[in-house]
Structure formats: C-alpha cells, structure tokens
Write a protein that holds these residues in place. Structure first.
Motif, PDB file in Angstrom:
ATOM      1  N   PRO A 161       0.813  -1.199   0.000  1.00  0.00           N
ATOM      2  CA  PRO A 161       0.000   0.000   0.000  1.00  0.00           C
ATOM      3  C   PRO A 161       0.850   1.253   0.000  1.00  0.00           C
ATOM      4  N   ALA A 162       0.335   2.293  -0.626  1.00  0.00           N
ATOM      5  CA  ALA A 162       1.063   3.551  -0.686  1.00  0.00           C
ATOM      6  C   ALA A 162       1.135   4.176   0.698  1.00  0.00           C
ATOM      7  N   PRO A 163       2.255   4.826   1.043  1.00  0.00           N
ATOM      8  CA  PRO A 163       2.379   5.455   2.345  1.00  0.00           C
ATOM      9  C   PRO A 163       1.415   6.617   2.490  1.00  0.00           C
ATOM     10  N   THR A 164       0.979   6.858   3.722  1.00  0.00           N
ATOM     11  CA  THR A 164       0.035   7.937   3.968  1.00  0.00           C
ATOM     12  C   THR A 164       0.589   8.884   5.010  1.00  0.00           C
ATOM     13  N   GLY A 165      -0.090  10.017   5.216  1.00  0.00           N
ATOM     14  CA  GLY A 165       0.342  10.980   6.202  1.00  0.00           C
ATOM     15  C   GLY A 165       1.185  12.065   5.567  1.00  0.00           C
ATOM     16  N   PRO A 166       1.337  13.208   6.264  1.00  0.00           N
ATOM     17  CA  PRO A 166       2.087  14.344   5.723  1.00  0.00           C
ATOM     18  C   PRO A 166       3.508  13.954   5.347  1.00  0.00           C
ATOM     19  N   ALA A 167       3.861  14.254   4.122  1.00  0.00           N
ATOM     20  CA  ALA A 167       5.223  14.061   3.601  1.00  0.00           C
ATOM     21  C   ALA A 167       5.673  12.613   3.551  1.00  0.00           C
TER      22      ALA A 167
ATOM     23  N   ILE B 190      10.224   3.308 -12.341  1.00  0.00           N
ATOM     24  CA  ILE B 190       9.001   2.518 -12.170  1.00  0.00           C
ATOM     25  C   ILE B 190       8.699   2.338 -10.685  1.00  0.00           C
ATOM     26  N   GLU B 191       9.735   2.096  -9.883  1.00  0.00           N
ATOM     27  CA  GLU B 191       9.550   1.956  -8.439  1.00  0.00           C
ATOM     28  C   GLU B 191       9.005   3.251  -7.831  1.00  0.00           C
TER      29      GLU B 191
ATOM     30  N   GLY C  97       1.704   4.931  -5.522  1.00  0.00           N
ATOM     31  CA  GLY C  97       0.421   4.252  -5.554  1.00  0.00           C
ATOM     32  C   GLY C  97      -0.076   3.865  -6.924  1.00  0.00           C
ATOM     33  N   LEU C  98       0.753   4.037  -7.960  1.00  0.00           N
ATOM     34  CA  LEU C  98       0.347   3.639  -9.311  1.00  0.00           C
ATOM     35  C   LEU C  98       0.842   2.225  -9.577  1.00  0.00           C
ATOM     36  N   ALA C  99      -0.076   1.297  -9.682  1.00  0.00           N
ATOM     37  CA  ALA C  99       0.299  -0.102  -9.877  1.00  0.00           C
ATOM     38  C   ALA C  99       0.863  -0.352 -11.274  1.00  0.00           C
TER      39      ALA C  99
ATOM     40  N   VAL D  71       6.307  15.929  -9.980  1.00  0.00           N
ATOM     41  CA  VAL D  71       5.563  15.641  -8.759  1.00  0.00           C
ATOM     42  C   VAL D  71       4.107  16.073  -8.886  1.00  0.00           C
ATOM     43  N   GLU D  72       3.884  17.205  -9.509  1.00  0.00           N
ATOM     44  CA  GLU D  72       2.529  17.714  -9.697  1.00  0.00           C
ATOM     45  C   GLU D  72       1.670  16.711 -10.469  1.00  0.00           C
ATOM     46  N   GLY D  73       2.211  16.191 -11.572  1.00  0.00           N
ATOM     47  CA  GLY D  73       1.466  15.227 -12.368  1.00  0.00           C
ATOM     48  C   GLY D  73       1.251  13.923 -11.642  1.00  0.00           C
ATOM     49  N   LEU D  74       2.283  13.484 -10.930  1.00  0.00           N
ATOM     50  CA  LEU D  74       2.155  12.235 -10.183  1.00  0.00           C
ATOM     51  C   LEU D  74       1.157  12.397  -9.036  1.00  0.00           C
ATOM     52  N   ALA D  75       1.173  13.570  -8.416  1.00  0.00           N
ATOM     53  CA  ALA D  75       0.228  13.831  -7.333  1.00  0.00           C
ATOM     54  C   ALA D  75      -1.210  13.797  -7.839  1.00  0.00           C
ATOM     55  N   ASN D  76      -1.418  14.299  -9.036  1.00  0.00           N
ATOM     56  CA  ASN D  76      -2.762  14.309  -9.614  1.00  0.00           C
ATOM     57  C   ASN D  76      -3.191  12.941 -10.115  1.00  0.00           C
TER      58      ASN D  76
END
Length: 386
Positions: free
Chosen positions: A4-10, A130-131, A137-139, A368-373
């Motif tokens: 699972p993708a990490p969560t929480g600030p930063a 890729i990692e 969180g993108l499989a 980062v902006e694109g990956l965040a979206n």
C-alpha cells in the motif's frame, strides 16, 4: 517496491527519498539561484521567456533554477568527485513560466555520473523510475522507450554529407520537422544563381568546423559579428545547407532506409529482431547500437521489468537536443499525454558544462505535480518545499 502507498504528511516524499538512498543515491540540494548561461547555452535563447532572471552587481545574469539536472551536474563538477562514479537524488522546487499554471512546482529525480556500464545504468534508471511511481500508488504505468543513438548510428552508416547528418539528427530530436525535411532533402533544390556560387561549391560536403572558420574569417575581414540577428555559427550553417542542397538530393535509397527504420516498434526484443533484419538487408554496420539495446533489455528483465509491458520505438524521442542515447517516459495508463517521469542518457552535458574529459551521465526527473494528480498518495506532496 510494492504494498500500500504510504500515507500521512510528507510520507510519500520521505519514502521516495529513502528508496533512492537505499539504492545508493545521496541527497543533493543545489542552490536555487543559478547562473543563467548554462540553461541558455544548452536549451537556446527560446527558454529565456520561461526563466525568472535577475542580474548580480557584477553583471552576471542569474535565474531561479528551471530544473535540477544542470544544478546537480554543476555541483558534481565542482566537487572533488568529478570524473568518478557518483549518484545523486533530489526533491525540491523549480521555477518556470508555464502559461496559466503555477510557476513554482516540485521536481524529484536521480542523476548518475561517471558509470561506464551504460546498459546496466540505463536499466537501473528505468527500474528506479518505475519503483517511484509504484511508491506513489500507481500499480501500472505506460512505459515508452527509445534510443537516439540508434538513429545516429543509422545516419553515420549511410555516410551522408555532414550537414545532412547534423540536420537530420537535430530534426529527430525536435520531431516536428523530421518528416518534412526527409521529403525536402530528397528533392534537389534549384536555386537561382548568385554572386557567391563559387563559395557554395567550395563548401559542398565540407564539415561544420571548416565552414565556420571560413565564415568567421570573412566576417572578421568585413568587421561584422552578426548579420540580421544571425550569429556567425548560424550563417555558417546556412551556407553549408545551401551548398549541400545545391549539390544534389538526399539519395532515395537512404531516404527509404530512414523511413523503414522509423517504423520499427514493439517490445525491446521485437525491436532488436527487426533492427538486425534491417541492418542485414541493407548491409549497414549498426551492430554496436543494436547490441547495446539488446544488452539493456536483458538487464531490464533481470531487474524484474516485464519486457512485454515496455514499448520501444525507433521514432521515439523526447524532443530535445539534450539526449545522446536511451530515452524513456512513464505515463499514466491509458490516459496521459504529459509524462509523469522522463529521462535518459545525456553523455555530452558535462563536457558542455566545462568538464575537460567526457563523463557518462544518465538520469530522470519526476513531475511531482502530475504524479500527485494521478495517485492517491502523491497528493500529500503538493506544495511541499525542499
């Protein structure tokens, strides 16, 4: 990296940087304010309208860094490790006018300098990229790859006039003019006779260095350094182009081979097979470039990359003069014209930045902006400062 993708600030940023550190890439934090000259020299004056510029009291033109590759490379060259293998990771703000979108945005990535095992270093960059998307969180991502060194090898094997070689490689990198120029160069232009016909005849087929020396001397005699806004180099290039076009058309067999080459696409193993068939059929010696592609594909597979999901195309390129070999982009699956991650090999950069000896280089940048979206976890990174 799975799970699972990490969560929480930063958390996303911390996990990403830790994964780069675990792979042996130390954190680089170059200055935000940079000399403008390297960016203008390497990207051309067109980039000026996108830069945020200022001038120091001594008259040096400075800019807020528009990307992090050049600043990281400059710091490496200024260090005691210059010329030795070294790898760096980064995460921080960059500044570029983007027409309606925020001019300050986050960029992350890796730069690897000095490694001589090129196929292995290339494969490692793609694996780490890729990692990085998996960490966000993108499989799955759409993996697009190419290699400008293959196109360069083809043009060299065809033994074209130097001006054609330079122009076609430049067109390949810029893409939008390649198809047009292929057809234009296949038709000999009949230009009206002029008073410098003899000069053009003398230049036909010569190299750029000789033409530049001649034009420089002629302009020096005339007391000029530029004409109509064109530099001496641009004028020399124009003379070379005119002389070569007047000397005859691009051979039809060369044009057909270039077109056949640009149609090759598939998985890396499929592309290798097609390229070897083309080289054998046309009796072209481009085996070294094909072998490099083959070796890279094998090393990708050893790193766990499913080659069936990797698309290779001989026509693929990032549209920049920057790259000299392997190039790649990662896109959001089935929906993404803009890359989330992009990079490749740029072996000429460090010499252009002042290195006395050639230093191999390869790396990638993450938008980062694109990956965040595009991912659930990436949104925690929006607006994060370095």
């Amino acid at each position: 990296m799975t799970g699972p993708a990490p969560t929480g600030p930063a958390a996303w940023a911390d996990t990403l940087l830790q994964s780069f550190a675990d792979a042996g890439y130390e954190r680089a934090q170059p200055a935000i304010l940079q000399p403008a000259e390297p960016f203008l020299d390497l990207s051309g004056e067109d980039i000026r309208k996108s830069l945020y510029l200022t001038t120091d009291p001594g008259g040096e033109e400075l800019c807020l860094r528009p990307d992090l590759t050049i600043p990281v490379a400059r710091d490496y060259l200024a260090s005691s490790r210059a010329g030795q293998p070294a790898g760096f990771s980064y995460l921080g703000p960059v500044f570029r006018y983007r027409g309606g979108r925020p001019s300050e945005f986050q960029q992350a990535g890796i730069e690897s300098f000095g490694r001589k095992d090129h196929p292995a270093a290339d494969a490692e960059m793609l694996a780490l990229a890729i990692e990085a998307t998996a960490t966000a969180g993108l499989a799955e991502v759409d993996i697009r790859t190419g290699d400008v060194a293959l196109f360069t090898a083809l043009i060299d094997a065809l033994e074209l006039y130097p001006v054609w070689r330079r122009r076609l490689i430049k067109d390949f990198n810029r893409k939008r003019t390649l198809a047009q120029d292929l057809e234009r160069l296949a038709i000999a232009e009949v230009a009206p006779r002029n008073e410098y016909e003899g000069v053009l005849a003398a230049l036909a087929g010569s190299d750029r260095k000789a033409a530049l020396a001649l034009v420089t001397d002629l302009m020096s005699i005339a007391g000029a350094t530029a004409v109509g806004g064109r530099t001496v180099a641009e004028i020399a290039d124009r003379f070379l182009e005119q002389s070569t076009l007047k000397s005859g058309a691009l051979p039809r067999d060369a044009l057909d081979l270039i077109k056949r080459f640009l149609l090759i696409a598939g998985t890396p193993p499929e592309a290798v097979k097609q390229l070897r068939a083309l080289a054998a059929d046309a009796r072209l010696d481009i085996s070294a470039a094909i072998d490099a592609l083959d070796a890279r594909a094998g090393l990708m597979a050893r790193r766990g990359i499913d080659l069936a999901k990797v698309r290779f195309a001989t026509s693929f390129g990032r549209g920049l003069d920057y790259y000299t070999g392997f190039e790649f982009e990662l896109h959001r699956k089935d929906n993404g014209d803009e890359p989330l991650v992009a990079g490749g090999r740029y072996d000429g950069l460090l010499s252009q930045l002042g290195s006395a000896e050639p230093i191999p280089a390869v790396g990638f940048s993450i938008w980062v902006e694109g990956l965040a979206n595009s991912s659930a976890a990436g949104k925690t990174l929006r607006g994060r400062a370095s």
